[in-house]
Write a protein that holds these residues in place. Structure first.
Motif, PDB file in Angstrom:
ATOM      1  N   SER A   1       0.889  -1.197   0.059  1.00 24.21           N
ATOM      2  CA  SER A   1       0.084  -0.126  -0.139  1.00 24.21           C
ATOM      3  C   SER A   1       0.786   1.284  -0.007  1.00 24.21           C
ATOM      4  O   SER A   1       2.223   1.321   0.102  1.00 24.21           O
ATOM      5  CB  SER A   1      -0.896   0.052   1.209  1.00 24.21           C
ATOM      6  OG  SER A   1      -0.219   0.342   2.503  1.00 24.21           O
TER       7      SER A   1
ATOM      8  N   GLY B   1      -3.281  -0.923   5.653  1.00 23.03           N
ATOM      9  CA  GLY B   1      -3.897  -0.903   4.057  1.00 23.03           C
ATOM     10  C   GLY B   1      -4.104  -2.150   3.403  1.00 23.03           C
ATOM     11  O   GLY B   1      -4.180  -3.209   4.143  1.00 23.03           O
ATOM     12  N   ARG B   2      -4.068  -2.091   2.218  1.00 26.10           N
ATOM     13  CA  ARG B   2      -4.480  -3.181   1.280  1.00 26.10           C
ATOM     14  C   ARG B   2      -3.483  -4.226   1.276  1.00 26.10           C
ATOM     15  O   ARG B   2      -2.190  -3.806   1.386  1.00 26.10           O
ATOM     16  CB  ARG B   2      -4.734  -2.678  -0.143  1.00 26.10           C
ATOM     17  CG  ARG B   2      -5.268  -3.513  -0.965  1.00 26.10           C
ATOM     18  CD  ARG B   2      -5.818  -2.819  -2.356  1.00 26.10           C
ATOM     19  NE  ARG B   2      -7.001  -2.050  -2.110  1.00 26.10           N
ATOM     20  CZ  ARG B   2      -7.159  -0.565  -2.723  1.00 26.10           C
ATOM     21  NH1 ARG B   2      -6.167  -0.174  -3.383  1.00 26.10           N
ATOM     22  NH2 ARG B   2      -8.326  -0.138  -2.533  1.00 26.10           N
TER      23      ARG B   2
ATOM     24  N   ALA C   1      -9.433   2.193   0.905  1.00 27.34           N
ATOM     25  CA  ALA C   1      -8.016   2.617   1.061  1.00 27.34           C
ATOM     26  C   ALA C   1      -7.785   3.521   2.553  1.00 27.34           C
ATOM     27  O   ALA C   1      -8.464   4.277   2.936  1.00 27.34           O
ATOM     28  CB  ALA C   1      -7.881   3.772  -0.059  1.00 27.34           C
TER      29      ALA C   1
ATOM     30  N   GLY D   1      -5.383   8.672   2.334  1.00 22.56           N
ATOM     31  CA  GLY D   1      -6.062   9.472   1.335  1.00 22.56           C
ATOM     32  C   GLY D   1      -7.038  10.467   1.726  1.00 22.56           C
ATOM     33  O   GLY D   1      -7.519  11.567   1.072  1.00 22.56           O
TER      34      GLY D   1
ATOM     35  N   LEU E   1      -7.969   6.083  -5.952  1.00 24.53           N
ATOM     36  CA  LEU E   1      -7.565   5.065  -4.978  1.00 24.53           C
ATOM     37  C   LEU E   1      -8.376   3.997  -4.885  1.00 24.53           C
ATOM     38  O   LEU E   1      -7.937   2.870  -4.218  1.00 24.53           O
ATOM     39  CB  LEU E   1      -7.700   5.827  -3.749  1.00 24.53           C
ATOM     40  CG  LEU E   1      -6.528   7.056  -3.442  1.00 24.53           C
ATOM     41  CD1 LEU E   1      -6.895   7.779  -2.217  1.00 24.53           C
ATOM     42  CD2 LEU E   1      -5.354   6.722  -3.654  1.00 24.53           C
ATOM     43  N   ASP E   2      -9.414   3.976  -5.178  1.00 28.78           N
ATOM     44  CA  ASP E   2     -10.397   2.707  -5.071  1.00 28.78           C
ATOM     45  C   ASP E   2     -11.576   2.923  -6.056  1.00 28.78           C
ATOM     46  O   ASP E   2     -12.015   3.752  -6.613  1.00 28.78           O
ATOM     47  CB  ASP E   2     -11.073   2.773  -3.487  1.00 28.78           C
ATOM     48  CG  ASP E   2     -11.520   1.432  -2.994  1.00 28.78           C
ATOM     49  OD1 ASP E   2     -11.898   0.667  -4.072  1.00 28.78           O
ATOM     50  OD2 ASP E   2     -11.651   1.226  -1.842  1.00 28.78           O
TER      51      ASP E   2
END
Length: 320
Positions: free
Chosen positions: A15, A66-67, A145, A148, A169-170
């Protein structure tokens, strides 16, 4: 706590918070080393399965967000490898990471959250039609996200621009009724609220809100613990709220994998509660376990050995 000899501090990730995670990991490793633990950084990338199998660790302390780090993906891999880990499990991590699902769960349990809806990049209807009479100001955030921030739109043009930015971002965007007020973070550790701070700086107390010790302050702590519980969180978490003079407090989001830098909100709240940074990390470490299918263990279930060619294309292994 039971002595832990081999701790893998998981850092990095895929991320936008990778560098922040590495700095966190360095601080965590140093603090654990002071307490006599053998702690080493394990860098999380697309070959993390090999890194974990080669690291020969007893327990994993998750120091990334995060991701692919705080959304349940890494937690699922640790379950498969049988490595006890800190923080929330697969389901709670994925629910908390998805702000839309978090809002649905909070509503289901009658916990206060602002009205809102999710708009997707491939929605068959135009944004203006979907928004309809929802009104302004509206707060716009990516659904999944970690980084952000958010934007506040005052009209249709600002809403379109904010949604376009969030789509970078998404593919899903959460649009909510904007609630003015002070943004407050409540720290929770193993289901117990340990304190609250204002995110703009300064503890909630006589100098800021005049709430400490009052019924409303206790209400903030209760709400945070309730949000933590309904999402199924474990270990450390931070619950963000908005405190307004006109309406009751509103839950904004739940961070099931809060930042563990010494200057981050959770360690700051812990120190105010009399929990020093190394002690906080040891408390978090003591909660490490396997969580899938209610399979709670404090020791590694199976040491998976690795033999053979390292398929990592780069020389990143030497850095790990």
């Amino acid at each position: 706590m039971e002595s832990v000899k081999r701790v893998g501090v998981l850092v990095g990730g895929l991320s936008g918070e990778r560098d922040l995670s590495v700095r966190t990991g360095e601080a965590v490793r140093a603090a654990l080393a002071e307490r006599g633990h053998i702690a080493n950084l394990v860098f999380v990338d697309r070959d993390v399965d090999l890194a974990l199998r080669q690291a020969e660790i007893d327990v994993a302390l998750v120091a990334l967000r995060g991701r692919y780090g705080g959304d349940g993906c890494l937690q699922g891999l640790l379950e498969l490898l049988g490595i006890p880990y800190t923080g929330s499990g697969v389901l709670a991590s994925s629910l908390a990471m998805n702000r839309g699902k978090t809002k649905e769960v909070l509503r289901l349990h009658n916990l206060p959250t602002s009205p809102g809806y999710v708009f997707t990049v491939d929605s068959p209807t135009r944004l203006a039609e979907t928004h309809g009479s929802f009104g302004y100001p509206a707060m716009v955030r990516p659904v999944g996200a970690a980084a952000g921030g958010f934007a506040v739109a005052q009209d249709d043009l600002e809403l379109e621009a904010a949604v376009d930015d969030a789509f970078r971002l998404d593919e899903e965007v959460l649009i909510e009724r904007f609630v003015p007020g002070r943004r407050v973070c409540v720290g929770v550790l193993e289901g117990e609220s340990i304190g609250a701070i204002e995110l703009t700086g300064g503890a909630i107390g006589p100098a800021a809100f005049g709430l400490r010790g009052t019924a409303r302050y206790r209400s903030l702590l209760r709400l945070a613990a309730a949000a933590y519980e309904v999402l199924g969180c474990e270990g450390p978490a931070c619950v963000e709220m908005v405190v307004s003079g006109r309406v009751n407090e509103v839950i904004v989001e739940v961070d099931s994998h809060p930042l563990l830098l010494p200057t981050a909100p959770l360690p700051v709240m812990a120190r105010a509660a009399g929990i020093e940074y190394p002690t906080l990390l040891e408390d978090i470490l003591s909660g490490a376990r396997l969580r899938a299918h209610r399979h709670r263990q404090n020791r590694r279930a199976l040491q998976v050995s690795f033999h053979g060619h390292d398929r990592r294309a780069s020389a990143a292994g030497t850095a790990h």
